[in-house]
Design an enzyme around this catalytic site. Sequence first.
Site, PDB file in Angstrom:
ATOM      1  N   GLU A  77       0.955  -1.184   0.075  1.00  0.00           N
ATOM      2  CA  GLU A  77       0.124  -0.013   0.254  1.00  0.00           C
ATOM      3  C   GLU A  77       1.012   1.270   0.147  1.00  0.00           C
ATOM      4  O   GLU A  77       2.113   1.196   0.402  1.00  0.00           O
ATOM      5  CB  GLU A  77      -0.864   0.027   1.164  1.00  0.00           C
ATOM      6  CG  GLU A  77      -2.010   0.954   1.412  1.00  0.00           C
ATOM      7  CD  GLU A  77      -2.765   0.587   2.367  1.00  0.00           C
ATOM      8  OE1 GLU A  77      -3.839   0.020   2.215  1.00  0.00           O
ATOM      9  OE2 GLU A  77      -2.629   0.862   3.870  1.00  0.00           O
ATOM     10  N   PRO A 115      -9.825   5.572   2.438  1.00  0.00           N
ATOM     11  CA  PRO A 115     -10.048   6.176   1.024  1.00  0.00           C
ATOM     12  C   PRO A 115      -9.130   5.278   0.107  1.00  0.00           C
ATOM     13  O   PRO A 115      -7.938   6.008  -0.441  1.00  0.00           O
ATOM     14  CB  PRO A 115      -9.776   7.585   1.123  1.00  0.00           C
ATOM     15  CG  PRO A 115      -8.549   7.510   2.232  1.00  0.00           C
ATOM     16  CD  PRO A 115      -9.062   6.419   3.124  1.00  0.00           C
ATOM     17  N   LYS A 116      -9.354   4.111  -0.439  1.00  0.00           N
ATOM     18  CA  LYS A 116      -8.306   3.218  -0.873  1.00  0.00           C
ATOM     19  C   LYS A 116      -8.935   3.156  -2.497  1.00  0.00           C
ATOM     20  O   LYS A 116      -9.976   3.025  -2.950  1.00  0.00           O
ATOM     21  CB  LYS A 116      -8.290   1.787  -0.446  1.00  0.00           C
ATOM     22  CG  LYS A 116      -7.887   1.626   1.208  1.00  0.00           C
ATOM     23  CD  LYS A 116      -8.270   0.304   1.277  1.00  0.00           C
ATOM     24  CE  LYS A 116      -7.602   0.264   2.956  1.00  0.00           C
ATOM     25  NZ  LYS A 116      -5.927   0.018   3.023  1.00  0.00           N
ATOM     26  N   LYS A 117      -7.726   3.300  -3.381  1.00  0.00           N
ATOM     27  CA  LYS A 117      -8.076   2.849  -4.740  1.00  0.00           C
ATOM     28  C   LYS A 117      -6.790   1.698  -5.357  1.00  0.00           C
ATOM     29  O   LYS A 117      -5.728   1.635  -4.434  1.00  0.00           O
ATOM     30  CB  LYS A 117      -7.649   4.150  -5.623  1.00  0.00           C
ATOM     31  CG  LYS A 117      -8.781   5.253  -5.677  1.00  0.00           C
ATOM     32  CD  LYS A 117      -8.366   6.388  -6.651  1.00  0.00           C
ATOM     33  CE  LYS A 117      -9.583   7.137  -7.115  1.00  0.00           C
ATOM     34  NZ  LYS A 117      -9.287   8.180  -8.056  1.00  0.00           N
TER      35      LYS A 117
END
Length: 252
Positions: A77, A115-117
């Site tokens: 990440e 807030p993950k993409k």
Amino acid sequence: MDVKSVLSNAFAMPITSPAFPMGPYRFINREFLIITYRTDPDKLRAVVPEPLEIGEPLVHYEFIRMPDSTGFGDYTESGQVIPVSYKGVAGGYTLAMYLDDHPPIAGGRELWGFPKKLANPVLAVHTDTLVGTLDYGPVRIATGTMGYKHRQLDLAQQKKRLETPNFLLKVIPHVDGTPRICELVRYYLQDIDLKGAWTGPAALELAHHALAPVAELPVLEIVEARHLLADLTLGLGEVVFDYLDQPEANAR
């Protein structure tokens, strides 16, 4: 499936095969490269939601390697965390994270509000350098480097920093597109076993991208760099501020 069965199994989707399991979510040998830099204070204020407050205009750019995590697997990440305070207590606000694994994207967004993409981050040692990179599609948007384990850091001090609260802005729309959930969520890292902490010379380069705007908080000066290795549990969250309960929501 009757209503009782739906309710008893209603944890995540698909209901017959959820994208992620129930916790606890334990991480073994979680490795961090955290490069702290000074940025434009006006741009920082524009992205930090009230009631969080900022002090110095700093950003933690993070690359995190997670080779062994309960239910989420093996993934990496990368993203930006902003030092903030809430009611006088220092913590960190996660602006955006980019990772390469669906279960923690789904679970992170649905449970906590991370807030993950989807993207392609990498953290690895190359000879004498710890190198973190982030690609969004074919475009390299972040490169962080640090001299590998040049100096040890105080473990107790670094553990205390990991134990501070973390904040997320959880936004989930209703079926008609209006906000269903709009909350400030607080969570903590728990049961931390910090195995190592180091620092060294560091550099960070960010590139502009329309859909991954990490460079909107420009790097003006490198303040510090940390390389950490820990076992820890990602605690569940609590709502500390509900935006839909505020007078401004009724005026929409």
